[in-house]
Design a protein around this motif. Structure first.
Motif, PDB file in Angstrom:
ATOM      1  N   GLN A 209       0.691  -1.377   0.141  1.00  0.00           N
ATOM      2  CA  GLN A 209       0.079  -0.034   0.017  1.00  0.00           C
ATOM      3  C   GLN A 209       0.910   1.285   0.064  1.00  0.00           C
ATOM      4  OE1 GLN A 209      -3.064   0.155  -0.485  1.00  0.00           O
ATOM      5  NE2 GLN A 209      -3.242   2.356  -0.342  1.00  0.00           N
ATOM      6  N   VAL A 210       2.028   1.270   0.619  1.00  0.00           N
ATOM      7  CA  VAL A 210       2.929   2.155   0.626  1.00  0.00           C
ATOM      8  C   VAL A 210       3.327   2.679  -0.818  1.00  0.00           C
ATOM      9  CG1 VAL A 210       5.223   2.927   1.276  1.00  0.00           C
ATOM     10  CG2 VAL A 210       3.811   1.837   2.919  1.00  0.00           C
ATOM     11  N   VAL A 211       3.764   1.626  -1.681  1.00  0.00           N
ATOM     12  CA  VAL A 211       4.096   1.752  -3.075  1.00  0.00           C
ATOM     13  C   VAL A 211       2.712   2.449  -3.851  1.00  0.00           C
ATOM     14  CG1 VAL A 211       4.751   0.484  -5.080  1.00  0.00           C
ATOM     15  CG2 VAL A 211       5.707   0.032  -2.992  1.00  0.00           C
ATOM     16  N   ARG A 212       1.672   1.592  -3.568  1.00  0.00           N
ATOM     17  CA  ARG A 212       0.494   1.980  -4.420  1.00  0.00           C
ATOM     18  C   ARG A 212      -0.047   3.568  -4.010  1.00  0.00           C
ATOM     19  NH1 ARG A 212      -1.825  -3.118  -2.222  1.00  0.00           N
ATOM     20  NH2 ARG A 212      -1.665  -4.771  -3.903  1.00  0.00           N
ATOM     21  N   SER A 213       0.206   3.900  -2.851  1.00  0.00           N
ATOM     22  CA  SER A 213      -0.144   5.347  -2.555  1.00  0.00           C
ATOM     23  C   SER A 213       0.931   6.400  -2.596  1.00  0.00           C
ATOM     24  CB  SER A 213      -0.326   5.101  -0.963  1.00  0.00           C
ATOM     25  OG  SER A 213       0.491   5.209  -0.226  1.00  0.00           O
ATOM     26  N   ALA A 214       1.797   5.851  -3.307  1.00  0.00           N
ATOM     27  CA  ALA A 214       3.196   6.829  -3.839  1.00  0.00           C
ATOM     28  C   ALA A 214       2.551   8.010  -4.488  1.00  0.00           C
ATOM     29  CB  ALA A 214       4.295   6.194  -4.291  1.00  0.00           C
ATOM     30  N   THR A 215       1.477   7.702  -5.209  1.00  0.00           N
ATOM     31  CA  THR A 215       0.927   8.856  -6.107  1.00  0.00           C
ATOM     32  C   THR A 215       0.932  10.156  -5.439  1.00  0.00           C
ATOM     33  OG1 THR A 215       0.164   6.894  -7.594  1.00  0.00           O
ATOM     34  CG2 THR A 215      -0.626   9.145  -8.065  1.00  0.00           C
ATOM     35  N   GLU A 216       0.092   9.962  -4.237  1.00  0.00           N
ATOM     36  CA  GLU A 216      -0.255  10.853  -3.392  1.00  0.00           C
ATOM     37  C   GLU A 216       0.961  11.385  -2.427  1.00  0.00           C
ATOM     38  OE1 GLU A 216      -2.333   8.179  -3.407  1.00  0.00           O
ATOM     39  OE2 GLU A 216      -3.587   8.865  -5.244  1.00  0.00           O
ATOM     40  N   GLY A 217       2.033  10.883  -2.419  1.00  0.00           N
ATOM     41  CA  GLY A 217       3.002  11.074  -1.829  1.00  0.00           C
ATOM     42  C   GLY A 217       2.563  10.532  -0.520  1.00  0.00           C
ATOM     43  N   ASN A 218       4.035  10.071   0.197  1.00  0.00           N
ATOM     44  CA  ASN A 218       3.801   9.561   1.549  1.00  0.00           C
ATOM     45  C   ASN A 218       5.143   9.725   2.185  1.00  0.00           C
ATOM     46  OD1 ASN A 218       5.344   7.216   0.750  1.00  0.00           O
ATOM     47  ND2 ASN A 218       3.283   6.435  -0.095  1.00  0.00           N
ATOM     48  N   GLU A 219       5.106   9.016   3.569  1.00  0.00           N
ATOM     49  CA  GLU A 219       6.478   9.214   4.228  1.00  0.00           C
ATOM     50  C   GLU A 219       7.550   8.733   3.817  1.00  0.00           C
ATOM     51  OE1 GLU A 219       5.898   7.716   8.279  1.00  0.00           O
ATOM     52  OE2 GLU A 219       4.265   9.183   8.695  1.00  0.00           O
ATOM     53  N   ARG A 220       7.229   7.642   2.758  1.00  0.00           N
ATOM     54  CA  ARG A 220       8.440   6.973   2.031  1.00  0.00           C
ATOM     55  C   ARG A 220       8.785   7.400   0.886  1.00  0.00           C
ATOM     56  NH1 ARG A 220      12.151   5.392  -0.175  1.00  0.00           N
ATOM     57  NH2 ARG A 220      13.039   3.479  -0.368  1.00  0.00           N
TER      58      ARG A 220
ATOM     59  N   PHE B 162       8.130  10.249  -2.323  1.00  0.00           N
ATOM     60  CA  PHE B 162       7.542  11.769  -2.656  1.00  0.00           C
ATOM     61  C   PHE B 162       6.489  11.755  -3.745  1.00  0.00           C
ATOM     62  CE2 PHE B 162       7.564  15.466  -5.519  1.00  0.00           C
ATOM     63  CZ  PHE B 162       7.506  16.437  -4.663  1.00  0.00           C
ATOM     64  N   ASP B 163       6.595  10.657  -4.446  1.00  0.00           N
ATOM     65  CA  ASP B 163       5.518  10.505  -5.733  1.00  0.00           C
ATOM     66  C   ASP B 163       5.873   9.129  -6.238  1.00  0.00           C
ATOM     67  OD1 ASP B 163       7.875  10.629  -7.276  1.00  0.00           O
ATOM     68  OD2 ASP B 163       7.663  12.625  -8.093  1.00  0.00           O
ATOM     69  N   ALA B 164       4.821   8.598  -7.409  1.00  0.00           N
ATOM     70  CA  ALA B 164       5.074   7.407  -8.151  1.00  0.00           C
ATOM     71  C   ALA B 164       6.517   7.169  -8.753  1.00  0.00           C
ATOM     72  CB  ALA B 164       3.829   6.958  -8.717  1.00  0.00           C
ATOM     73  N   LYS B 165       6.942   8.140  -9.077  1.00  0.00           N
ATOM     74  CA  LYS B 165       8.302   7.868  -9.863  1.00  0.00           C
ATOM     75  C   LYS B 165       9.573   7.586  -9.111  1.00  0.00           C
ATOM     76  CE  LYS B 165      11.389  10.563 -12.725  1.00  0.00           C
ATOM     77  NZ  LYS B 165      11.610  11.887 -13.614  1.00  0.00           N
ATOM     78  N   GLU B 166       9.296   8.073  -7.730  1.00  0.00           N
ATOM     79  CA  GLU B 166      10.270   7.535  -6.633  1.00  0.00           C
ATOM     80  C   GLU B 166      10.315   6.126  -6.432  1.00  0.00           C
ATOM     81  OE1 GLU B 166      12.166   9.346  -2.631  1.00  0.00           O
ATOM     82  OE2 GLU B 166      10.512  10.028  -3.316  1.00  0.00           O
ATOM     83  N   ALA B 167       8.860   5.725  -6.218  1.00  0.00           N
ATOM     84  CA  ALA B 167       8.748   4.335  -6.046  1.00  0.00           C
ATOM     85  C   ALA B 167       9.282   3.180  -7.117  1.00  0.00           C
ATOM     86  CB  ALA B 167       7.391   4.084  -5.689  1.00  0.00           C
ATOM     87  N   SER B 168       8.903   3.816  -8.450  1.00  0.00           N
ATOM     88  CA  SER B 168       9.297   3.223  -9.425  1.00  0.00           C
ATOM     89  C   SER B 168      11.042   2.988  -9.443  1.00  0.00           C
ATOM     90  CB  SER B 168       8.949   3.770 -10.848  1.00  0.00           C
ATOM     91  OG  SER B 168       7.460   3.631 -11.018  1.00  0.00           O
ATOM     92  N   LEU B 169      11.525   4.010  -9.158  1.00  0.00           N
ATOM     93  CA  LEU B 169      12.998   3.941  -9.226  1.00  0.00           C
ATOM     94  C   LEU B 169      13.442   2.702  -8.192  1.00  0.00           C
ATOM     95  CD1 LEU B 169      15.941   5.219  -9.961  1.00  0.00           C
ATOM     96  CD2 LEU B 169      15.468   6.738  -7.831  1.00  0.00           C
ATOM     97  N   ASP B 170      12.892   2.459  -7.225  1.00  0.00           N
ATOM     98  CA  ASP B 170      13.438   1.323  -6.419  1.00  0.00           C
ATOM     99  C   ASP B 170      13.295   0.306  -7.140  1.00  0.00           C
ATOM    100  OD1 ASP B 170      14.255   2.409  -4.190  1.00  0.00           O
ATOM    101  OD2 ASP B 170      12.296   2.151  -2.796  1.00  0.00           O
ATOM    102  N   PHE B 171      12.383  -0.003  -7.742  1.00  0.00           N
ATOM    103  CA  PHE B 171      12.315  -1.240  -8.821  1.00  0.00           C
ATOM    104  C   PHE B 171      13.088  -1.240 -10.138  1.00  0.00           C
ATOM    105  CE2 PHE B 171       7.654  -1.075  -7.149  1.00  0.00           C
ATOM    106  CZ  PHE B 171       7.817  -2.232  -6.601  1.00  0.00           C
ATOM    107  N   ALA B 172      13.481  -0.254 -10.559  1.00  0.00           N
ATOM    108  CA  ALA B 172      14.386  -0.040 -11.678  1.00  0.00           C
ATOM    109  C   ALA B 172      15.888  -0.268 -11.012  1.00  0.00           C
ATOM    110  CB  ALA B 172      14.406   1.702 -12.218  1.00  0.00           C
ATOM    111  N   LYS B 173      16.162   0.280  -9.632  1.00  0.00           N
ATOM    112  CA  LYS B 173      17.291  -0.177  -9.243  1.00  0.00           C
ATOM    113  C   LYS B 173      17.347  -1.708  -8.986  1.00  0.00           C
ATOM    114  CE  LYS B 173      18.675   4.171  -7.111  1.00  0.00           C
ATOM    115  NZ  LYS B 173      18.846   4.928  -5.538  1.00  0.00           N
ATOM    116  N   SER B 174      16.334  -2.202  -8.567  1.00  0.00           N
ATOM    117  CA  SER B 174      16.269  -3.741  -8.238  1.00  0.00           C
ATOM    118  C   SER B 174      16.705  -4.532  -9.534  1.00  0.00           C
ATOM    119  CB  SER B 174      14.883  -4.047  -7.690  1.00  0.00           C
ATOM    120  OG  SER B 174      14.635  -3.528  -6.485  1.00  0.00           O
ATOM    121  N   LEU B 175      16.079  -4.035 -10.768  1.00  0.00           N
ATOM    122  CA  LEU B 175      16.228  -4.662 -12.083  1.00  0.00           C
ATOM    123  C   LEU B 175      17.698  -4.653 -12.301  1.00  0.00           C
ATOM    124  CD1 LEU B 175      15.268  -5.698 -14.811  1.00  0.00           C
ATOM    125  CD2 LEU B 175      14.785  -3.389 -15.503  1.00  0.00           C
ATOM    126  N   ARG B 176      18.338  -3.250 -12.222  1.00  0.00           N
ATOM    127  CA  ARG B 176      19.880  -3.301 -12.474  1.00  0.00           C
ATOM    128  C   ARG B 176      20.677  -4.101 -11.495  1.00  0.00           C
ATOM    129  NH1 ARG B 176      23.994  -0.201 -10.463  1.00  0.00           N
ATOM    130  NH2 ARG B 176      25.732   0.375 -12.420  1.00  0.00           N
TER     131      ARG B 176
END
Length: 368
Positions: free
Chosen positions: A201-212, A214-228
């Motif tokens: 839910q933290v990842v899904r709610s990143a669109t509105e921003g949360n404590e973890r 700033f936005d959905a793009k920042e959450a996607s970066l965690d997955f992109a770094k995991s891919l690399r």
């Protein structure tokens, strides 16, 4: 543009086999749908894989208890469960953010690379002391990370010196490790799918921003770094460390899981996990997001082709890196795989990062 130069260069190397330069089209790129990407990865990739890890470690603990029913570990009876659990771990090993960062979970699951032989020393000390209180769940989980996970269990089950540890206490240590792995895996799954953390839910709610995030793009970066990170693990750690710079400098005992003869099986699972992470989500996947870019269709094609070639090359090798190196041209074949992985990393850190507008150049494995 830097992106255009890098993609043209990458297309020329043997790994990509693109057959010509990439045409430059000055058309605007469509904005990536990071929220849809995140939801697809969480639902179709992360949660099923952590569920599989929880399930296989629970089976492993049960099989270890059964294999120790006469107070002597019958390793062959738990070997299949060990390999299933390791496969499940390799499928999430690269996800090093969120719940995986808590309570030293990654290190407790697999303390590797073990550059100073800590696992062997700490395990030998525990076996010598034979303190039953050290195996109590809370005490064991808060003790040395080196004896809590797969590397220590691998020694107990597959080491050529394991006969010296075939004691009732050695059996009890094996069961304690199995229980600990089961508890960690269950905790990871619980933190992703519910409870106070509910990281899905933290990842899904990143669109509105949360404590973890700033936005959905920042959450996607965690997955992109995991891919690399999955490819970096293969190139730098799982092949680079044991291979060295030339055949004479190869050290097969630096390979991950060499005692259980599954070093390259690990690599294969890592690569398939990276491929799945890139493609999962259909129209919302990383692959689909890349194809929205003017040069994205070609970039997507070469990334897919690179992953397919890497997987095919590892599938052609034995599961054991030790065995692969014994072949007359074994070092050269593995070095070629390492080179292809390095070229794919360059694509991910350059063109792919720019197309997705996700700066994935640094990963938690860099500089370890």
């Amino acid at each position: 543009m830097i992106f255009e130069r890098q993609l043209k260069t990458a297309a020329a190397v043997a790994l990509l086999a693109c057959g010509g330069a990439v045409a430059v089209q000055p058309a605007p790129a469509a904005a990536a749908d990071y929220a849809a990407l995140n939801a697809a990865i969480v639902d179709d990739y992360v949660l099923p894989r952590y569920a599989a890890f929880a399930e296989t470690t629970a089976v492993l603990e049960s099989e270890l208890r059964r294999a120790c029913s006469d107070d002597v570990l019958q390793a062959e009876e738990a070997a299949a469960a060990y390999n299933d659990a390791m496969d499940a771990w390799m499928a999430v090993q690269h996800l090093r953010f969120g719940p995986a960062e808590l309570f030293l979970r990654n290190e407790r699951i697999e303390f590797w690379p073990d550059k100073r032989g800590v696992v062997g020393r700490h395990l030998a000390q525990m076996l010598a002391e034979q303190n039953p209180k050290a195996l109590e769940p809370q005490t064991f989980a808060s003790g040395s990370v080196a004896v809590q996970g797969f590397p220590a269990l691998e020694r107990l089950m597959f080491d050529s010196e394991a006969s010296t540890w075939e004691t009732p206490f050695g059996c009890a240590v094996s069961v304690a490790i199995g229980r600990n792995l089961k508890d960690i895996a269950a905790g990871l799954l619980a933190d992703w799918q519910g409870g106070e953390i509910h990281y899905a839910q933290v990842v899904r709610s990143a669109t509105e921003g949360n404590e973890r995030y700033f936005d959905a793009k920042e959450a996607s970066l965690d997955f992109a770094k995991s891919l690399r990170g999955a490819i970096l693990l293969v190139q730098d750690y799982k092949l680079g460390r044991p291979l060295g710079e030339q055949p004479e400098s190869a050290r097969d005992t630096r390979a991950e899981s060499w005692r259980s003869a599954r070093s390259l099986r690990n690599v294969l699972v890592n690569l398939k996990a990276a491929q799945a992470l890139y493609e999962v989500g259909g129209d919302d996947s990383f692959s689909a997001q890349v194809r929205q870019h003017p040069q994205g269709a070609e970039l997507d094609r070469v990334i897919r082709a690179a992953l397919e070639r890497l997987i095919a090359a590892v599938e052609a090798e034995p599961a054991s890196l030790v065995a692969a190196l014994k072949a007359p041209d074994g070092w050269d074949r593995l070095d070629a795989i390492r080179t292809e992985a390095r070229q794919l990393l360059e694509l991910m850190g350059g063109p792919l990062s720019e197309v997705l507008e996700l700066p994935m150049g640094f990963n938690s494995y860099d500089g370890d």
